[in-house]
Design a protein around this motif. Structure first.
Motif, PDB file in Angstrom:
ATOM      1  N   HIS A  55       0.833  -1.203   0.000  1.00  0.00           N
ATOM      2  CA  HIS A  55       0.000   0.000   0.000  1.00  0.00           C
ATOM      3  C   HIS A  55       0.870   1.257   0.000  1.00  0.00           C
ATOM      4  O   HIS A  55       1.868   1.331   0.716  1.00  0.00           O
ATOM      5  N   PRO A  56       0.515   2.267  -0.803  1.00  0.00           N
ATOM      6  CA  PRO A  56       1.342   3.478  -0.878  1.00  0.00           C
ATOM      7  C   PRO A  56       1.493   4.214   0.452  1.00  0.00           C
ATOM      8  O   PRO A  56       2.460   4.959   0.635  1.00  0.00           O
ATOM      9  N   LEU A  57       0.579   3.994   1.386  1.00  0.00           N
ATOM     10  CA  LEU A  57       0.719   4.629   2.700  1.00  0.00           C
ATOM     11  C   LEU A  57       1.949   4.130   3.442  1.00  0.00           C
ATOM     12  O   LEU A  57       2.448   4.780   4.355  1.00  0.00           O
ATOM     13  N   TYR A  58       2.440   2.952   3.050  1.00  0.00           N
ATOM     14  CA  TYR A  58       3.530   2.317   3.794  1.00  0.00           C
ATOM     15  C   TYR A  58       4.779   2.114   2.947  1.00  0.00           C
ATOM     16  O   TYR A  58       5.640   1.303   3.307  1.00  0.00           O
ATOM     17  N   THR A  59       4.906   2.822   1.849  1.00  0.00           N
ATOM     18  CA  THR A  59       6.046   2.619   0.961  1.00  0.00           C
ATOM     19  C   THR A  59       6.831   3.913   0.768  1.00  0.00           C
ATOM     20  O   THR A  59       6.264   5.008   0.759  1.00  0.00           O
ATOM     21  N   SER A  60       8.131   3.752   0.599  1.00  0.00           N
ATOM     22  CA  SER A  60       9.008   4.892   0.335  1.00  0.00           C
ATOM     23  C   SER A  60       8.869   5.333  -1.117  1.00  0.00           C
ATOM     24  O   SER A  60       8.292   4.629  -1.950  1.00  0.00           O
ATOM     25  N   ASP A  61       9.427   6.477  -1.435  1.00  0.00           N
ATOM     26  CA  ASP A  61       9.406   6.947  -2.821  1.00  0.00           C
ATOM     27  C   ASP A  61      10.117   5.954  -3.738  1.00  0.00           C
ATOM     28  O   ASP A  61       9.669   5.708  -4.871  1.00  0.00           O
ATOM     29  N   HIS A 103      10.433   2.700  -3.292  1.00  0.00           N
ATOM     30  CA  HIS A 103       9.589   1.529  -3.467  1.00  0.00           C
ATOM     31  C   HIS A 103       8.408   1.832  -4.379  1.00  0.00           C
ATOM     32  O   HIS A 103       7.994   0.972  -5.172  1.00  0.00           O
ATOM     33  N   LYS A 104       7.859   3.021  -4.285  1.00  0.00           N
ATOM     34  CA  LYS A 104       6.775   3.392  -5.201  1.00  0.00           C
ATOM     35  C   LYS A 104       7.271   3.347  -6.641  1.00  0.00           C
ATOM     36  O   LYS A 104       6.551   2.906  -7.544  1.00  0.00           O
ATOM     37  N   ARG A 105       8.502   3.801  -6.858  1.00  0.00           N
ATOM     38  CA  ARG A 105       9.069   3.783  -8.210  1.00  0.00           C
ATOM     39  C   ARG A 105       9.216   2.352  -8.713  1.00  0.00           C
ATOM     40  O   ARG A 105       8.859   2.040  -9.858  1.00  0.00           O
ATOM     41  N   VAL A 106       9.718   1.472  -7.866  1.00  0.00           N
ATOM     42  CA  VAL A 106       9.904   0.076  -8.272  1.00  0.00           C
ATOM     43  C   VAL A 106       8.558  -0.603  -8.511  1.00  0.00           C
ATOM     44  O   VAL A 106       8.367  -1.302  -9.518  1.00  0.00           O
ATOM     45  N   VAL A 151       7.654 -15.485 -11.490  1.00  0.00           N
ATOM     46  CA  VAL A 151       8.808 -15.018 -12.262  1.00  0.00           C
ATOM     47  C   VAL A 151       8.448 -13.774 -13.064  1.00  0.00           C
ATOM     48  O   VAL A 151       9.239 -12.824 -13.159  1.00  0.00           O
ATOM     49  N   ARG A 152       7.254 -13.755 -13.624  1.00  0.00           N
ATOM     50  CA  ARG A 152       6.845 -12.583 -14.412  1.00  0.00           C
ATOM     51  C   ARG A 152       6.786 -11.335 -13.541  1.00  0.00           C
ATOM     52  O   ARG A 152       7.294 -10.268 -13.923  1.00  0.00           O
ATOM     53  N   ILE A 153       6.172 -11.441 -12.361  1.00  0.00           N
ATOM     54  CA  ILE A 153       6.084 -10.293 -11.456  1.00  0.00           C
ATOM     55  C   ILE A 153       7.479  -9.884 -10.990  1.00  0.00           C
ATOM     56  O   ILE A 153       7.820  -8.688 -10.989  1.00  0.00           O
ATOM     57  N   ARG A 154       8.272 -10.856 -10.603  1.00  0.00           N
ATOM     58  CA  ARG A 154       9.638 -10.565 -10.139  1.00  0.00           C
ATOM     59  C   ARG A 154      10.457  -9.853 -11.212  1.00  0.00           C
ATOM     60  O   ARG A 154      11.165  -8.876 -10.919  1.00  0.00           O
ATOM     61  N   ASP A 155      10.365 -10.333 -12.443  1.00  0.00           N
ATOM     62  CA  ASP A 155      11.162  -9.727 -13.518  1.00  0.00           C
ATOM     63  C   ASP A 155      10.700  -8.312 -13.821  1.00  0.00           C
ATOM     64  O   ASP A 155      11.526  -7.439 -14.148  1.00  0.00           O
ATOM     65  N   LEU A 156       9.413  -8.050 -13.717  1.00  0.00           N
ATOM     66  CA  LEU A 156       8.922  -6.690 -13.886  1.00  0.00           C
ATOM     67  C   LEU A 156       9.478  -5.779 -12.783  1.00  0.00           C
ATOM     68  O   LEU A 156       9.897  -4.648 -13.042  1.00  0.00           O
ATOM     69  N   LEU A 157       9.508  -6.283 -11.562  1.00  0.00           N
ATOM     70  CA  LEU A 157      10.058  -5.515 -10.448  1.00  0.00           C
ATOM     71  C   LEU A 157      11.538  -5.218 -10.658  1.00  0.00           C
ATOM     72  O   LEU A 157      12.055  -4.182 -10.234  1.00  0.00           O
ATOM     73  N   ARG A 158      12.224  -6.129 -11.323  1.00  0.00           N
ATOM     74  CA  ARG A 158      13.638  -5.939 -11.635  1.00  0.00           C
ATOM     75  C   ARG A 158      13.844  -4.930 -12.770  1.00  0.00           C
ATOM     76  O   ARG A 158      14.957  -4.497 -13.027  1.00  0.00           O
ATOM     77  N   GLY A 159      12.759  -4.619 -13.484  1.00  0.00           N
ATOM     78  CA  GLY A 159      12.878  -3.735 -14.647  1.00  0.00           C
ATOM     79  C   GLY A 159      13.222  -4.485 -15.905  1.00  0.00           C
ATOM     80  O   GLY A 159      13.705  -3.900 -16.897  1.00  0.00           O
TER      81      GLY A 159
END
Length: 274
Positions: A170-176, A178-181, A265-273
């Motif tokens: 949730h964005p209430l609990y994430t840093s800038d 982490h929001k970017r990632v 794997v798909r979600i993880r790879d997206l998070l990796r960029g």
């Protein structure tokens, strides 16, 4: 000792979880007075008298059921961060979130649960996810499957070509940062939304009602029960380093959870960029 307890003691744990909710949580649901709600790190990080009393209740009952065990509970760690170190010790550890979804609990929303997991040397052996206002109890034992109210559940796999439904920190609990990632999941074919109670989001993945999760914080009490539940229902999880999340290690964050390995794997790879 652990194997014997797993063979004989699990019904007693279920009774302890249900009793803590019946005695300390549900009588206060939609009945909280202003003085019974406090802030911890900020206005969105709430704790109530129900959180504290339920954790005290579970700490006493669970250590009585398994002598020599330790408890890593959210409220105990808030009071003394060194308590978290028990996860790296040799004693069996109960990992407890007395009210997961305190924000929802305070708002009178039924979307909260009590999370309990039993771990030993970093391995999660059994878990209980109890949503008392929804009258649902999800359980898992390593190697024995995942169940809700006694019925077996399976994650299944997303339909080929279907949009992935993913709950994210949730964005209430994430840093800038982490929001970017997490923003890397804002792509065609992925429908991301902020998560509610982490425990109930894990349950939705285990049931195949959600396709995946992406979390940016490591707190064992939020993840231990759900990770075993999803794994025993056929799902998977991976940090951005490509290894499973462990409660006894420093994990690379964020980490991904999915209904199956390919989704993870798909979600993880997206998070990796990638």
């Amino acid at each position: 000792m652990i194997n014997e307890f797993l063979a004989k003691g699990l019904p007693d744990v279920e009774e302890a979880v249900r009793k803590a909710a019946a005695v300390e949580i549900m009588p206060r649901f939609r009945q909280l007075a202003d003085h019974e709600v406090d802030e911890k790190s900020g206005p969105h990080d709430l704790v109530t008298v129900a959180d504290r009393k339920a954790e005290e209740h579970l700490t006493a009952s669970l250590t009585r059921l398994l002598p020599g065990s330790a408890v890593v509970g959210e409220e105990a760690v808030h009071a003394d961060p060194t308590v978290y170190g028990a996860l790296r010790g040799d004693a069996p550890v109960w990992i407890v979130d007395p009210v997961d979804g305190t924000r929802q609990f305070v708002a009178g929303d039924a979307g909260f649960c009590t999370l309990v997991a039993l771990a030993h040397r970093g391995e999660i052996l059994a878990s209980w996810t109890f949503a008392p206002a929804l009258e649902e109890l999800a359980t898992a034992v390593r190697g024995e499957g995942a169940y809700v109210n006694g019925e077996r559940i399976l994650c299944g796999s997303p339909e080929a070509g279907a949009e992935l439904r993913v709950a994210i920190a949730h964005p209430l609990y994430t840093s800038d940062e982490h929001k970017r990632v997490l923003g890397r999941l804002d792509v065609p074919g992925v429908a991301a939304r902020p998560c509610g109670s982490a425990g109930l989001e894990y349950l939705k993945v285990a049931r195949g009602e959600m396709d995946g999760l992406a979390f940016t914080w490591p707190s064992a009490w939020d993840h231990a029960a759900g990770l075993l539940l999803v794994t025993e229902a056929g799902g998977a999880h991976s940090t951005v380093d490509g290894v499973p999340f462990r409660v006894d290690l420093d994990n690379a964050l964020p980490f991904a959870v999915g209904r199956d390995e390919a989704t993870t794997v798909r979600i993880r790879d997206l998070l990796r960029g990638q």
